[in-house]
Design a protein around this motif. Sequence first.
Motif, PDB file in Angstrom:
ATOM      1  N   GLY A 183      69.268  33.516  60.631  1.00  0.00           N
ATOM      2  CA  GLY A 183      68.463  33.751  61.836  1.00  0.00           C
ATOM      3  C   GLY A 183      67.328  32.746  61.946  1.00  0.00           C
ATOM      4  N   GLU A 184      66.675  32.550  60.830  1.00  0.00           N
ATOM      5  CA  GLU A 184      65.577  31.577  60.771  1.00  0.00           C
ATOM      6  C   GLU A 184      66.103  30.169  61.057  1.00  0.00           C
ATOM      7  N   LEU A 185      67.281  29.858  60.501  1.00  0.00           N
ATOM      8  CA  LEU A 185      67.888  28.538  60.714  1.00  0.00           C
ATOM      9  C   LEU A 185      68.175  28.307  62.199  1.00  0.00           C
ATOM     10  N   ILE A 186      68.775  29.312  62.857  1.00  0.00           N
ATOM     11  CA  ILE A 186      69.123  29.175  64.276  1.00  0.00           C
ATOM     12  C   ILE A 186      67.866  28.978  65.133  1.00  0.00           C
ATOM     13  N   ASP A 187      66.839  29.782  64.879  1.00  0.00           N
ATOM     14  CA  ASP A 187      65.587  29.607  65.621  1.00  0.00           C
ATOM     15  C   ASP A 187      65.012  28.214  65.390  1.00  0.00           C
ATOM     16  N   HIS A 188      65.016  27.804  64.121  1.00  0.00           N
ATOM     17  CA  HIS A 188      64.384  26.533  63.775  1.00  0.00           C
ATOM     18  C   HIS A 188      65.104  25.343  64.395  1.00  0.00           C
ATOM     19  N   VAL A 189      66.443  25.313  64.313  1.00  0.00           N
ATOM     20  CA  VAL A 189      67.156  24.126  64.794  1.00  0.00           C
ATOM     21  C   VAL A 189      67.525  24.213  66.265  1.00  0.00           C
ATOM     22  N   PHE A 190      67.516  25.430  66.819  1.00  0.00           N
ATOM     23  CA  PHE A 190      68.049  25.536  68.171  1.00  0.00           C
ATOM     24  C   PHE A 190      67.032  25.975  69.209  1.00  0.00           C
ATOM     25  N   TYR A 191      66.311  27.058  68.931  1.00  0.00           N
ATOM     26  CA  TYR A 191      65.457  27.625  69.976  1.00  0.00           C
ATOM     27  C   TYR A 191      64.009  27.170  69.913  1.00  0.00           C
ATOM     28  N   GLU A 192      63.512  26.967  68.682  1.00  0.00           N
ATOM     29  CA  GLU A 192      62.111  26.585  68.552  1.00  0.00           C
ATOM     30  C   GLU A 192      61.881  25.191  69.145  1.00  0.00           C
ATOM     31  N   LYS A 193      60.789  25.053  69.882  1.00  0.00           N
ATOM     32  CA  LYS A 193      60.455  23.748  70.447  1.00  0.00           C
ATOM     33  C   LYS A 193      59.008  23.428  70.133  1.00  0.00           C
ATOM     34  N   SER A 194      58.713  22.150  70.012  1.00  0.00           N
ATOM     35  CA  SER A 194      57.323  21.751  69.830  1.00  0.00           C
ATOM     36  C   SER A 194      56.607  21.928  71.180  1.00  0.00           C
ATOM     37  N   TYR A 195      55.317  21.857  71.149  1.00  0.00           N
ATOM     38  CA  TYR A 195      54.540  22.004  72.382  1.00  0.00           C
ATOM     39  C   TYR A 195      54.960  20.968  73.438  1.00  0.00           C
ATOM     40  N   VAL A 196      55.062  19.704  73.021  1.00  0.00           N
ATOM     41  CA  VAL A 196      55.437  18.673  74.004  1.00  0.00           C
ATOM     42  C   VAL A 196      56.884  18.837  74.480  1.00  0.00           C
ATOM     43  N   GLN A 197      57.731  19.338  73.604  1.00  0.00           N
ATOM     44  CA  GLN A 197      59.121  19.587  74.041  1.00  0.00           C
ATOM     45  C   GLN A 197      59.146  20.650  75.136  1.00  0.00           C
ATOM     46  N   ASN A 198      58.340  21.676  74.980  1.00  0.00           N
ATOM     47  CA  ASN A 198      58.249  22.696  76.023  1.00  0.00           C
ATOM     48  C   ASN A 198      57.635  22.122  77.296  1.00  0.00           C
ATOM     49  N   GLN A 199      56.664  21.241  77.121  1.00  0.00           N
ATOM     50  CA  GLN A 199      56.045  20.631  78.305  1.00  0.00           C
ATOM     51  C   GLN A 199      57.033  19.780  79.093  1.00  0.00           C
ATOM     52  N   ILE A 200      57.812  18.954  78.380  1.00  0.00           N
ATOM     53  CA  ILE A 200      58.755  18.078  79.083  1.00  0.00           C
ATOM     54  C   ILE A 200      59.902  18.899  79.678  1.00  0.00           C
ATOM     55  N   LEU A 201      60.277  19.980  79.003  1.00  0.00           N
ATOM     56  CA  LEU A 201      61.280  20.908  79.552  1.00  0.00           C
ATOM     57  C   LEU A 201      60.767  21.489  80.866  1.00  0.00           C
ATOM     58  N   GLY A 202      59.514  21.937  80.842  1.00  0.00           N
ATOM     59  CA  GLY A 202      58.915  22.515  82.043  1.00  0.00           C
ATOM     60  C   GLY A 202      58.882  21.508  83.180  1.00  0.00           C
ATOM     61  N   ARG A 203      58.524  20.297  82.839  1.00  0.00           N
ATOM     62  CA  ARG A 203      58.443  19.233  83.831  1.00  0.00           C
ATOM     63  C   ARG A 203      59.833  18.947  84.432  1.00  0.00           C
ATOM     64  N   ALA A 204      60.849  18.883  83.554  1.00  0.00           N
ATOM     65  CA  ALA A 204      62.219  18.608  84.023  1.00  0.00           C
ATOM     66  C   ALA A 204      62.728  19.734  84.921  1.00  0.00           C
ATOM     67  N   LEU A 205      62.379  20.974  84.581  1.00  0.00           N
ATOM     68  CA  LEU A 205      62.817  22.113  85.409  1.00  0.00           C
ATOM     69  C   LEU A 205      62.092  22.114  86.744  1.00  0.00           C
ATOM     70  N   LEU A 206      60.795  21.830  86.676  1.00  0.00           N
ATOM     71  CA  LEU A 206      59.959  21.806  87.876  1.00  0.00           C
ATOM     72  C   LEU A 206      60.453  20.781  88.887  1.00  0.00           C
ATOM     73  N   GLU A 207      60.907  19.648  88.370  1.00  0.00           N
ATOM     74  CA  GLU A 207      61.308  18.550  89.261  1.00  0.00           C
ATOM     75  C   GLU A 207      62.812  18.511  89.517  1.00  0.00           C
ATOM     76  N   SER A 208      63.535  19.524  89.043  1.00  0.00           N
ATOM     77  CA  SER A 208      64.983  19.523  89.251  1.00  0.00           C
ATOM     78  C   SER A 208      65.315  19.767  90.718  1.00  0.00           C
ATOM     79  N   MET A 209      66.503  19.317  91.103  1.00  0.00           N
ATOM     80  CA  MET A 209      66.951  19.505  92.495  1.00  0.00           C
ATOM     81  C   MET A 209      68.331  20.151  92.482  1.00  0.00           C
ATOM     82  N   LEU A 210      68.523  21.069  93.415  1.00  0.00           N
ATOM     83  CA  LEU A 210      69.857  21.631  93.614  1.00  0.00           C
ATOM     84  C   LEU A 210      70.554  20.799  94.670  1.00  0.00           C
TER      85      LEU A 210
END
Length: 319
Positions: A183-210
């Motif tokens: 469980g810890e492994l899956i969170d660590h390698v897959f779901y956990e993100k650094s602060y900047v990773q979350n920021q760039i994810l947010g930015r990419a979602l915010l600017e996405s287009m359908l």
Amino acid sequence: MRIDELVSGAKTVGISGHIRPDGDCVGSNMALYLYLKKNYPELRVDVFLEQIPESYKIIAATEEVNHDYKTDVDSYDVFFALDCGKDRLGDAEKFFDAAKKKVNIDHHISNEGTGDENYIVSTASSASELVYNCLDKDKLDADIAKAIYMGIVTDTGVFKYSNTSPDTMKVAADLIGYGFEFGELIDHVFYEKSYVQNQILGRALLESMLIMDGACIVSVVSRQTMDFYMVSSSDLDGIVSQLLLTTGTECAVFMYEIGSLEYKVSLRSKGKVNVAKIAELFGGGGHARAAGCTMNGTQHDIINSLTEYIERDLKGVNS
Ligand SMILES: [Mn+2]
């Protein structure tokens, strides 16, 4: 294929995987490395990889990986190319070419086998699953099992992509029997993100287009934006999967700038669009639901080029 037979009589073994190593590449390489170190203490084993993303360093002995591709071995008795053919080994290709016995284990459909001995199964979840099949189950330990598990988890999107088979789950079941914190492994390698990773994810979602009436979602990250958040390409992992979780979409396109008028393009599909075929048209590859390529042009040119083929699949012209 049996690893124990392949290394029988060998004094030197080299291992490598593809450039820009992902979780499966690191997992399969480290699993084989740990297995050989544990069971063949007399054997000289070198593993060569480019820089390993931080989150994968949860695997044992990653600090022993040779990143500068310097070695005093002229010709390895056995050299393993894992999770790719020899053409994607980068600086390790010369070691593979010079080796007395070349072994290729891979699950990429485009690989027809580049070794003297090949174990290529395009339906396998991951190279890590294939490496597991070649090992003596009595000679594994928790560290080796954890490395293989990481490779499977990352290449299957935590047992979610279509490459997950009953065999994959049986292997995973065996692996957790060796005892490690999965469980810890899956969170660590897959779901956990650094602060900047979350920021760039947010930015990419915010600017996405359908586009295409919401059937396709597109997002682009420029070099300037990457520099602003101080992120590297590995910080962008997972963005395309998140885009595809948008209700009503069939296909997601995520691209980031790697040079002047040059973009790395990631494609994901829920099934109607075969993104591997589209990526191949542009010199890339991958799987039907997850593929990538590098494309040149403005972002609008690239999106226009891709949407033509995506639309064709959505309308069922090819099926
Ligand atoms: Mn892989």
